[in-house]
Design an enzyme around this catalytic site. Structure first.
Site, PDB file in Angstrom:
ATOM      1  N   HIS A 121       0.815  -1.221   0.000  1.00  0.00           N
ATOM      2  CA  HIS A 121       0.000   0.000   0.000  1.00  0.00           C
ATOM      3  C   HIS A 121       0.844   1.264   0.000  1.00  0.00           C
ATOM      4  O   HIS A 121       0.344   2.346   0.304  1.00  0.00           O
ATOM      5  CB  HIS A 121      -0.964  -0.005   1.200  1.00  0.00           C
ATOM      6  CG  HIS A 121      -1.950  -1.121   1.119  1.00  0.00           C
ATOM      7  ND1 HIS A 121      -2.575  -1.643   2.228  1.00  0.00           N
ATOM      8  CD2 HIS A 121      -2.402  -1.841   0.065  1.00  0.00           C
ATOM      9  CE1 HIS A 121      -3.393  -2.619   1.862  1.00  0.00           C
ATOM     10  NE2 HIS A 121      -3.300  -2.770   0.549  1.00  0.00           N
ATOM     11  N   CYS A 151       4.106  20.177  -7.419  1.00  0.00           N
ATOM     12  CA  CYS A 151       5.141  19.397  -8.122  1.00  0.00           C
ATOM     13  C   CYS A 151       6.086  20.364  -8.844  1.00  0.00           C
ATOM     14  O   CYS A 151       5.632  21.227  -9.599  1.00  0.00           O
ATOM     15  CB  CYS A 151       4.467  18.473  -9.139  1.00  0.00           C
ATOM     16  SG  CYS A 151       5.652  17.642 -10.213  1.00  0.00           S
ATOM     17  N   PRO A 218      -4.417 -11.251  18.302  1.00  0.00           N
ATOM     18  CA  PRO A 218      -5.119 -11.473  19.580  1.00  0.00           C
ATOM     19  C   PRO A 218      -6.627 -11.671  19.396  1.00  0.00           C
ATOM     20  O   PRO A 218      -7.299 -12.207  20.266  1.00  0.00           O
ATOM     21  CB  PRO A 218      -4.837 -10.183  20.371  1.00  0.00           C
ATOM     22  CG  PRO A 218      -4.426  -9.167  19.368  1.00  0.00           C
ATOM     23  CD  PRO A 218      -3.842  -9.898  18.218  1.00  0.00           C
TER      24      PRO A 218
END
Ligand code: OAD
Length: 246
Positions: A121, A151, A218
Site C-alpha cells: 500500500h 510538483c 489477539p
C-alpha cells in the site's frame, strides 16, 4: 497464547525453506500506531479515513488531507519498531527465502532492519506527483514548502505515495507478492483483519497451493478458517517466541 500452538507453528517454520510473511496494522500496534479498525483517535476522530484517504477526499480538500498525512508521518517518525518488527527482521536470514509483505505504510519494518519489504500500500514517508508525472520525493525533508506542495515539474499537487481507497495497487508489486505467497513452504499472517483485498487474497492463494498458513492475532480475523494454527496473542509477544533459537 497456547504453548501447543507455538510449538506447532515452530515445527512448521523449522521445516520451511521459503517463508512469506504478510503483516497488517496489528504488527505496529505495540509501537503505538493505531490500527485502522481502532476508532480514529484525538484530533482526527471527527474525520472518516475512507474520505480522507481517497483521491476524491484529496481533491475536495487537499490541505486537510495533506495535514492528516503530515500528522500521521510525524507520529510514525516519533515511534520505534517493536519486538515483532525486530523478530521478523532477525528471522529472515535463517531461511533460504524470506519474503516480507506488508499492508502498512509506516516504514517500521525497514527501520527494524527488514530489507526489501514488499509495501503493498506504499509508504507514508514517500511523496509523489498527484498527476503521476514521475516526480517522487523519497523523504519528507526534500519536500518543497506548501500544504500540499506543488510538483516542481508539472505544478500539480504533491500527495503521499500510498494506495488510497478506490485506487489499484502497483501491478508489479502485487505480482511479486503473489509469486512469493504461492512459492512459500509456510505463510505467516500477522496483525491483519483480512478484510481488505487483494492483500487478504494472498494467504487464500497460498492455502489453495497447500501452503500452511500461521496466524498471529489477539482477535479473530477473516482468515482464521484457513489457518493451520491461530496464535491468539499480540505480535510483540508471539513473534519473538515463534522465532526464538532452539
Ligand atoms: P485492521 O485495523 O483492519 O486490522 C488490524 C488487525 O490487527 C486486527 O485483526 C486486530 O485484531 C489485530 N491486532 C491489534 N493489535 C494487535 C497486536 N498487538 N498484535 C497483532 N495483531 C493485532 O488493519 P489491516 O488488516 O492492516 O488499506 O487493514 C488492512 C488495510 O485496511 C490497511 O492497509 C488499509 C486499510 O484500509 C490501505 O491503506 C489501502
Amino acid at each position: 497464547m497456547s504453548a501447543h500452538d507455538i510449538a506447532r507453528a515452530r515445527q512448521i517454520l523449522a521445516s520451511a525453506k521459503r517463508v512469506t510473511a504478510l503483516t497488517g496494522a496489528g504488527v505496529s500496534a505495540e509501537s503505538g500506531i493505531p490500527t485502522f479498525r481502532d476508532a480514529q483517535t484525538g484530533l482526527w476522530a471527527q474525520f472518516d479515513p475512507m474520505r480522507l484517504a481517497s483521491p476524491e477526499g484529496f481533491r475536495a480538500d487537499p490541505t486537510l488531507v495533506w495535514r492528516w498525512y503530515a500528522a500521521r508521518r510525524a507520529r510514525v517518525r516519533a515511534v520505534e519498531p517493536n519486538p515483532a518488527h525486530r523478530a521478523l527482521a532477525a528471522a529472515a536470514p535463517r531461511f533460504e527465502q524470506f519474503t516480507l509483505i506488508t499492508q502498512n505504510v509506516d516504514g517500521l519494518h525497514a527501520r527494524a532492519g527488514s530489507r526489501d519489504a514488499i509495501e503493498l500500500h506504499g509508504n507514508i514517508l514517500r511523496t509523489k506527483c498527484f498527476d503521476e508525472c514521475g516526480v517522487v520525493f523519497e523523504s519528507p525533508e526534500e519536500l518543497p514548502a506548501g500544504e500540499p506542495p506543488r510538483c516542481p515539474r508539472c505544478r500539480a499537487y504533491l500527495r503521499p505515495d500510498v494506495v488510497w481507497f478506490g485506487e489499484m495497487l502497483d501491478p508489479a508489486v502485487l505480482d511479486r507478492a503473489e509469486r512469493a505467497s504461492a512459492a512459500a513452504d509456510a505463510m505467516l499472517v500477522v496483525g491483519t483483519s483480512g478484510l481488505v483485498y487483494p492483500a487478504a487474497g494472498l494467504p487464500l492463494a497460498a492455502r489453495r497451493n497447500g501452503v500452511p498458513v500461521l496466524i498471529v492475532n489477539p482477535d479473530e480475523s477473516e482468515l482464521d478458517p484457513i489457518a493451520e494454527v491461530c496464535i491468539r496473542a499480540r505480535a510483540g509477544e508471539a513473534l519473538p517466541r515463534l522465532f526464538a533459537a532452539d
